[in-house]
Design a protein around this motif. Structure first.
Motif, PDB file in Angstrom:
ATOM      1  N   ALA A 126       0.858  -1.191   0.000  1.00 29.66           N
ATOM      2  CA  ALA A 126       0.000   0.000   0.000  1.00 29.66           C
ATOM      3  C   ALA A 126       0.890   1.235   0.000  1.00 29.66           C
ATOM      4  O   ALA A 126       1.962   1.248   0.606  1.00 29.66           O
ATOM      5  CB  ALA A 126      -0.910   0.018   1.224  1.00 29.66           C
ATOM      6  N   ILE A 127       0.455   2.271  -0.717  1.00 30.61           N
ATOM      7  CA  ILE A 127       1.193   3.520  -0.808  1.00 30.61           C
ATOM      8  C   ILE A 127       0.312   4.660  -0.308  1.00 30.61           C
ATOM      9  O   ILE A 127      -0.879   4.711  -0.621  1.00 30.61           O
ATOM     10  CB  ILE A 127       1.644   3.788  -2.262  1.00 30.61           C
ATOM     11  N   GLU A 128       0.927   5.547   0.461  1.00 29.35           N
ATOM     12  CA  GLU A 128       0.208   6.739   0.931  1.00 29.35           C
ATOM     13  C   GLU A 128       1.032   7.974   0.580  1.00 29.35           C
ATOM     14  O   GLU A 128       2.249   7.976   0.716  1.00 29.35           O
ATOM     15  CB  GLU A 128       0.002   6.689   2.445  1.00 29.35           C
ATOM     16  N   THR A 145       5.039   6.991  -9.629  1.00 27.27           N
ATOM     17  CA  THR A 145       6.346   6.419  -9.925  1.00 27.27           C
ATOM     18  C   THR A 145       6.674   5.279  -8.972  1.00 27.27           C
ATOM     19  O   THR A 145       7.152   4.212  -9.383  1.00 27.27           O
ATOM     20  CB  THR A 145       7.444   7.496  -9.844  1.00 27.27           C
ATOM     21  N   LEU A 146       6.407   5.475  -7.682  1.00 27.62           N
ATOM     22  CA  LEU A 146       6.648   4.427  -6.690  1.00 27.62           C
ATOM     23  C   LEU A 146       5.834   3.176  -7.021  1.00 27.62           C
ATOM     24  O   LEU A 146       6.350   2.053  -6.994  1.00 27.62           O
ATOM     25  CB  LEU A 146       6.288   4.934  -5.292  1.00 27.62           C
ATOM     26  N   ALA A 147       4.553   3.375  -7.359  1.00 29.15           N
ATOM     27  CA  ALA A 147       3.685   2.238  -7.675  1.00 29.15           C
ATOM     28  C   ALA A 147       4.162   1.511  -8.926  1.00 29.15           C
ATOM     29  O   ALA A 147       4.204   0.279  -8.966  1.00 29.15           O
ATOM     30  CB  ALA A 147       2.249   2.723  -7.855  1.00 29.15           C
ATOM     31  N   GLU A 148       4.533   2.263  -9.943  1.00 29.78           N
ATOM     32  CA  GLU A 148       4.968   1.637 -11.202  1.00 29.78           C
ATOM     33  C   GLU A 148       6.238   0.813 -11.003  1.00 29.78           C
ATOM     34  O   GLU A 148       6.402  -0.246 -11.621  1.00 29.78           O
ATOM     35  CB  GLU A 148       5.175   2.714 -12.265  1.00 29.78           C
ATOM     36  N   TRP A 159      -2.450   0.287 -10.339  1.00 29.27           N
ATOM     37  CA  TRP A 159      -2.718   0.925  -9.057  1.00 29.27           C
ATOM     38  C   TRP A 159      -4.113   1.538  -9.085  1.00 29.27           C
ATOM     39  O   TRP A 159      -4.675   1.795 -10.144  1.00 29.27           O
ATOM     40  CB  TRP A 159      -1.669   1.998  -8.727  1.00 29.27           C
ATOM     41  N   LYS A 160      -4.671   1.748  -7.908  1.00 30.11           N
ATOM     42  CA  LYS A 160      -5.995   2.353  -7.769  1.00 30.11           C
ATOM     43  C   LYS A 160      -5.933   3.467  -6.735  1.00 30.11           C
ATOM     44  O   LYS A 160      -5.297   3.320  -5.690  1.00 30.11           O
ATOM     45  CB  LYS A 160      -7.036   1.324  -7.320  1.00 30.11           C
ATOM     46  N   GLN A 166      -8.515  -6.241  -6.174  1.00 29.05           N
ATOM     47  CA  GLN A 166      -7.611  -7.364  -6.387  1.00 29.05           C
ATOM     48  C   GLN A 166      -6.630  -7.085  -7.523  1.00 29.05           C
ATOM     49  O   GLN A 166      -7.019  -6.656  -8.607  1.00 29.05           O
ATOM     50  CB  GLN A 166      -8.428  -8.631  -6.709  1.00 29.05           C
ATOM     51  N   GLY A 167      -5.345  -7.315  -7.262  1.00 31.34           N
ATOM     52  CA  GLY A 167      -4.328  -7.128  -8.283  1.00 31.34           C
ATOM     53  C   GLY A 167      -3.859  -5.699  -8.467  1.00 31.34           C
ATOM     54  O   GLY A 167      -3.017  -5.432  -9.323  1.00 31.34           O
ATOM     55  N   HIS A 168      -4.414  -4.767  -7.671  1.00 29.55           N
ATOM     56  CA  HIS A 168      -4.059  -3.361  -7.777  1.00 29.55           C
ATOM     57  C   HIS A 168      -3.404  -2.872  -6.481  1.00 29.55           C
ATOM     58  O   HIS A 168      -3.794  -3.283  -5.383  1.00 29.55           O
ATOM     59  CB  HIS A 168      -5.296  -2.500  -8.054  1.00 29.55           C
ATOM     60  N   ILE A 169      -2.419  -1.987  -6.610  1.00 27.35           N
ATOM     61  CA  ILE A 169      -1.813  -1.357  -5.443  1.00 27.35           C
ATOM     62  C   ILE A 169      -2.674  -0.156  -5.045  1.00 27.35           C
ATOM     63  O   ILE A 169      -2.883   0.758  -5.857  1.00 27.35           O
ATOM     64  CB  ILE A 169      -0.384  -0.874  -5.746  1.00 27.35           C
ATOM     65  N   PRO A 170      -3.198  -0.121  -3.817  1.00 26.20           N
ATOM     66  CA  PRO A 170      -3.976   1.044  -3.395  1.00 26.20           C
ATOM     67  C   PRO A 170      -3.064   2.226  -3.070  1.00 26.20           C
ATOM     68  O   PRO A 170      -2.075   2.084  -2.356  1.00 26.20           O
ATOM     69  CB  PRO A 170      -4.699   0.551  -2.141  1.00 26.20           C
ATOM     70  N   ILE A 171      -3.374   3.385  -3.636  1.00 25.78           N
ATOM     71  CA  ILE A 171      -2.680   4.624  -3.304  1.00 25.78           C
ATOM     72  C   ILE A 171      -3.665   5.533  -2.577  1.00 25.78           C
ATOM     73  O   ILE A 171      -4.721   5.877  -3.118  1.00 25.78           O
ATOM     74  CB  ILE A 171      -2.142   5.353  -4.546  1.00 25.78           C
TER      75      ILE A 171
END
Length: 233
Positions: A126-128, A145-148, A159-160, A166-171
């Motif tokens: 997870a990214i914040e 950039t971090l998510a990619e 990412w979302k 499912q399958g997505h990084i939550p930002i």
């Protein structure tokens, strides 16, 4: 160096102060499309404008053989066009979602950590990101950039923003007060968490990095990143 500034908001003004401190000259401050520009008097341009203006600014500079540094986010649907134009004109162009030297080191740490975490699917990423209330785009270019970079080395495929799928990084994007920028990447499991974090104390680091990139690109031809500027490749 003789520097033109495209965009003269808070970042443009801080870049001006940083450039002057490093003995450079600001020869133009362009805030509107119709403003006349004497490219013959410009060594390099730095763009921190608006998403709808960025590609036009970059194109003008490349058409006039002027190296261009861009830190504007929210225009990247045109990035490939900018790369193509740069190659056609044999120009010089750097785009970075964040010019802070510390953030670019953080990018390297994030990419390295994502490689170490490959195959450990018990950890959920997870990214914040937290920024000031005047920031227009969300998520930040830095968070994207971090998510990619994580996606390149994991089972995630996208990412979302502000939601889990499912399958997505939550930002998660937050806009709080005058926060210059805080980014956190967390790997969470049932037994422990691994977290890396970058906190900017002010915008000075962003301005410093942009001016250093402008100094570096003089005399070069091609499309570059801050990894090239910092010799991190």
């Amino acid at each position: 160096m003789k520097i033109a500034l495209f965009g003269y908001g808070k970042m443009g003004q801080m870049i001006e102060r940083t450039a002057l401190d490093r003995d450079h000259t600001i020869v133009a401050k362009i805030d509107i499309d119709s403003q006349e520009i004497d490219f013959s008097n410009i060594d390099v341009a730095i763009d921190f404008s608006l998403p709808e203006a960025a590609f036009g600014n970059i194109s003008k500079c490349l058409d006039n053989n002027t190296p261009i540094i861009s830190g504007t986010t929210g225009w990247l649907n045109k990035y490939d066009d900018a790369v193509t134009l740069c190659k056609e004109k044999q120009g010089a162009f750097i785009y970075a979602s964040n010019f802070s030297l510390g953030v670019n080191i953080f990018f390297e740490l994030n990419a390295h950590l994502s490689k170490m975490m490959q195959g450990l699917e018990q950890y959920q990423v997870a990214i914040e990101e937290i920024h000031h209330t005047q920031k227009l785009d969300a998520p930040s270019g830095t968070a994207i950039t971090l998510a990619e970079d994580v996606i390149k080395n994991s089972h995630y495929n996208a990412w979302k923003l502000n939601q889990k799928e499912q399958g997505h990084i939550p930002i998660t994007s937050k806009r709080i007060g005058s926060t210059p920028g805080t980014h956190t990447v967390a790997y969470n499991s049932l037994v422990d968490d691994i977290t890396i974090k970058h906190t900017a104390h002010n915008r000075a680091g962003f301005a410093q990095g942009a001016v250093i990139a402008a100094e570096w690109i003089i005399g070069k031809t091609g499309v570059f990143t801050m990894r090239d500027v910092l010799n991190l490749g």
